[in-house]
Design a protein around this motif. Structure first.
Motif, short mmCIF file in Angstrom:
data_model
loop_
_atom_site.label_atom_id
_atom_site.label_comp_id
_atom_site.label_asym_id
_atom_site.label_seq_id
_atom_site.Cartn_x
_atom_site.Cartn_y
_atom_site.Cartn_z
N THR A 171 -4.89 13.69 -14.39
CA THR A 171 -3.54 13.25 -14.71
C THR A 171 -2.60 13.43 -13.53
O THR A 171 -2.84 14.25 -12.64
CB THR A 171 -2.97 14.03 -15.91
OG1 THR A 171 -2.89 15.42 -15.56
CG2 THR A 171 -3.82 13.86 -17.15
N ASP A 172 -1.55 12.65 -13.55
CA ASP A 172 -0.41 12.82 -12.63
C ASP A 172 0.80 12.95 -13.53
O ASP A 172 1.26 11.97 -14.12
CB ASP A 172 -0.31 11.60 -11.71
CG ASP A 172 1.03 11.51 -10.97
OD1 ASP A 172 1.85 12.44 -11.09
OD2 ASP A 172 1.27 10.49 -10.30
N ASN A 173 1.31 14.17 -13.67
CA ASN A 173 2.43 14.45 -14.56
C ASN A 173 3.73 14.49 -13.75
O ASN A 173 4.26 15.55 -13.47
CB ASN A 173 2.21 15.76 -15.31
CG ASN A 173 3.18 15.97 -16.44
OD1 ASN A 173 3.91 15.05 -16.82
ND2 ASN A 173 3.21 17.17 -17.00
N GLU A 174 4.18 13.30 -13.33
CA GLU A 174 5.38 13.16 -12.49
C GLU A 174 5.23 13.89 -11.16
O GLU A 174 6.21 14.37 -10.58
CB GLU A 174 6.62 13.67 -13.22
CG GLU A 174 6.94 12.96 -14.52
CD GLU A 174 8.27 13.40 -15.10
OE1 GLU A 174 9.32 13.10 -14.50
OE2 GLU A 174 8.25 14.08 -16.16
N GLU A 175 4.02 13.96 -10.64
CA GLU A 175 3.76 14.71 -9.41
C GLU A 175 3.96 13.87 -8.15
O GLU A 175 4.24 14.41 -7.08
CB GLU A 175 2.34 15.28 -9.45
CG GLU A 175 2.13 16.29 -10.56
CD GLU A 175 0.66 16.50 -10.90
OE1 GLU A 175 -0.13 16.73 -9.96
OE2 GLU A 175 0.30 16.41 -12.09
N PHE A 176 3.79 12.56 -8.27
CA PHE A 176 3.95 11.67 -7.12
C PHE A 176 5.30 10.96 -7.14
O PHE A 176 6.00 10.88 -6.13
CB PHE A 176 2.81 10.64 -7.08
CG PHE A 176 2.90 9.67 -5.95
CD1 PHE A 176 3.09 10.11 -4.64
CD2 PHE A 176 2.81 8.30 -6.17
CE1 PHE A 176 3.18 9.21 -3.59
CE2 PHE A 176 2.89 7.40 -5.13
CZ PHE A 176 3.08 7.85 -3.84
N ILE A 177 5.66 10.44 -8.32
CA ILE A 177 6.97 9.78 -8.50
C ILE A 177 7.60 10.36 -9.76
O ILE A 177 7.00 10.33 -10.83
CB ILE A 177 6.81 8.26 -8.64
CG1 ILE A 177 6.19 7.66 -7.37
CG2 ILE A 177 8.15 7.61 -8.94
CD1 ILE A 177 5.85 6.19 -7.48
N GLU A 178 8.80 10.90 -9.62
CA GLU A 178 9.46 11.49 -10.77
C GLU A 178 9.72 10.41 -11.83
O GLU A 178 10.21 9.32 -11.52
CB GLU A 178 10.77 12.15 -10.34
CG GLU A 178 11.27 13.17 -11.34
CD GLU A 178 12.28 14.14 -10.74
OE1 GLU A 178 12.66 15.08 -11.46
OE2 GLU A 178 12.67 13.95 -9.58
N GLY A 179 9.36 10.73 -13.08
CA GLY A 179 9.54 9.78 -14.16
C GLY A 179 8.32 8.92 -14.44
O GLY A 179 8.31 8.15 -15.40
N MET A 180 7.26 9.04 -13.60
CA MET A 180 6.05 8.26 -13.78
C MET A 180 4.86 9.19 -14.06
O MET A 180 4.73 10.25 -13.43
CB MET A 180 5.73 7.43 -12.54
CG MET A 180 6.79 6.40 -12.18
SD MET A 180 7.02 5.09 -13.41
CE MET A 180 5.46 4.22 -13.25
N VAL A 181 4.01 8.79 -15.01
CA VAL A 181 2.81 9.56 -15.33
C VAL A 181 1.59 8.65 -15.20
O VAL A 181 1.71 7.42 -15.28
CB VAL A 181 2.87 10.16 -16.76
CG1 VAL A 181 3.94 11.23 -16.84
CG2 VAL A 181 3.12 9.07 -17.80
N ALA A 182 0.42 9.25 -15.01
CA ALA A 182 -0.80 8.47 -14.84
C ALA A 182 -2.01 9.26 -15.32
O ALA A 182 -2.00 10.49 -15.35
CB ALA A 182 -0.97 8.08 -13.37
N VAL A 183 -3.05 8.50 -15.68
CA VAL A 183 -4.33 9.08 -16.09
C VAL A 183 -5.43 8.31 -15.38
O VAL A 183 -5.34 7.08 -15.24
CB VAL A 183 -4.52 8.98 -17.62
CG1 VAL A 183 -5.92 9.44 -18.02
CG2 VAL A 183 -3.47 9.80 -18.35
N ALA A 184 -6.47 9.01 -14.92
CA ALA A 184 -7.57 8.36 -14.21
C ALA A 184 -8.92 8.86 -14.72
O ALA A 184 -9.06 10.03 -15.09
CB ALA A 184 -7.46 8.62 -12.71
N VAL A 185 -9.91 7.96 -14.73
CA VAL A 185 -11.29 8.31 -15.07
C VAL A 185 -12.20 7.80 -13.96
O VAL A 185 -11.83 6.86 -13.24
CB VAL A 185 -11.72 7.70 -16.43
CG1 VAL A 185 -10.86 8.25 -17.56
CG2 VAL A 185 -11.68 6.17 -16.40
N PRO A 186 -13.38 8.39 -13.79
CA PRO A 186 -14.25 7.99 -12.69
C PRO A 186 -15.10 6.76 -12.99
O PRO A 186 -15.41 6.46 -14.15
CB PRO A 186 -15.14 9.22 -12.50
CG PRO A 186 -15.22 9.83 -13.87
CD PRO A 186 -13.89 9.57 -14.51
#
Length: 252
Positions: free
Chosen positions: A191-206
């Protein structure tokens, strides 16, 4: 593995395959032993491959990694219309199904590269074109690539990264990042819990290759005001289905 032919070409191809699978952990001696190639022959072939830019040595000078020419060949193969059209179709179906932006990423040493992307039509979105390069330590795909590396290689790479604070939520110490990576390693989802862009979240799978090595990452991201991270994580089973579809395309 023992080669059943004396073909120099096939031995060179086998060496490149092992370098790719080895993920920066193999020496010339180990490669020769693994492929049952004599030491002088292995060193001669590896020297030629290095001279042609197909492989190169890591910063320690001991371990072998893919060279710039081999990377260009790999990206070119994935970009070939016969392959890319099928992968893009899977990505488009996923985006339509979940109603959010979906992307496919690959790793190039210290960075994540956006290989392909399907945008939504929502007014609030982040536009990052294919070919964009992003940091490893604060993106969902980047952390997944790190988490699925052998521990020793991962530690060496983290030590060489600049853990820049992109937002107040970015993990900026090796200890905090490693703790997060251990969890990702267990769950195989990042996950990216607003770590790269504030206000944006992301989830990744391989996305795996036939030898179960992580070849790429499939990710979904959205503004947290529209899709809280908890809601985005509910899409992981659907994402895994799409990842398996892509794996089948790459096996054909």
């Amino acid at each position: 593995m023992s080669l059943s032919t004396n073909s120099t070409l096939l031995r060179a191809i086998a060496l490149m395959e092992e370098v790719i699978k080895g993920e920066g952990t193999l020496t010339a001696a180990e490669l020769g032993k693994r492929l049952d190639i004599t030491k002088p022959t292995a060193h001669r072939l590896l020297g030629q491959l290095e001279q042609e830019g197909l492989i190169r040595r890591d910063l320690s000078g001991r371990h072998l990694i893919p060279g710039p020419r081999l990377k260009r060949m790999a990206f070119g193969a994935l970009s070939n219309p016969s392959v890319n059209a099928s992968i893009r179709a899977v990505l488009k179906r996923l985006s339509e199904r979940v109603g959010e932006t979906c992307n496919l990423t690959v790793r190039d040493e210290h960075e994540v590269i956006y290989f392909d992307r399907i945008e939504t039509n929502w007014p609030v979105r982040v536009q990052l074109a294919p070919g964009s390069r992003l940091p490893l330590h604060c993106t969902s795909s980047g952390k997944l690539f790190l988490a699925t590396m052998p521990r020793k290689q991962r530690q060496g790479l983290i030590d060489s990264l600049t853990l820049a604070p992109y937002t107040p939520h970015t993990l900026v110490t090796p200890e905090a990042l490693e703790e997060s990576l251990k969890h990702i390693e267990r769950e195989r989802v990042s996950t990216d819990n607003e770590e790269f862009i504030e206000g944006m979240v992301a989830v990744a799978v391989p996305i795996h290759d036939p030898s179960n090595r992580v070849l790429a990452c499939l990710a979904i991201h959205a503004p947290c005001m529209r899709q809280p991270l908890e809601k985005l994580l509910e899409l992981v089973p659907i994402m895994r289905e799409s990842a398996r579809e892509m794996e089948k395309v790459l096996e054909e």
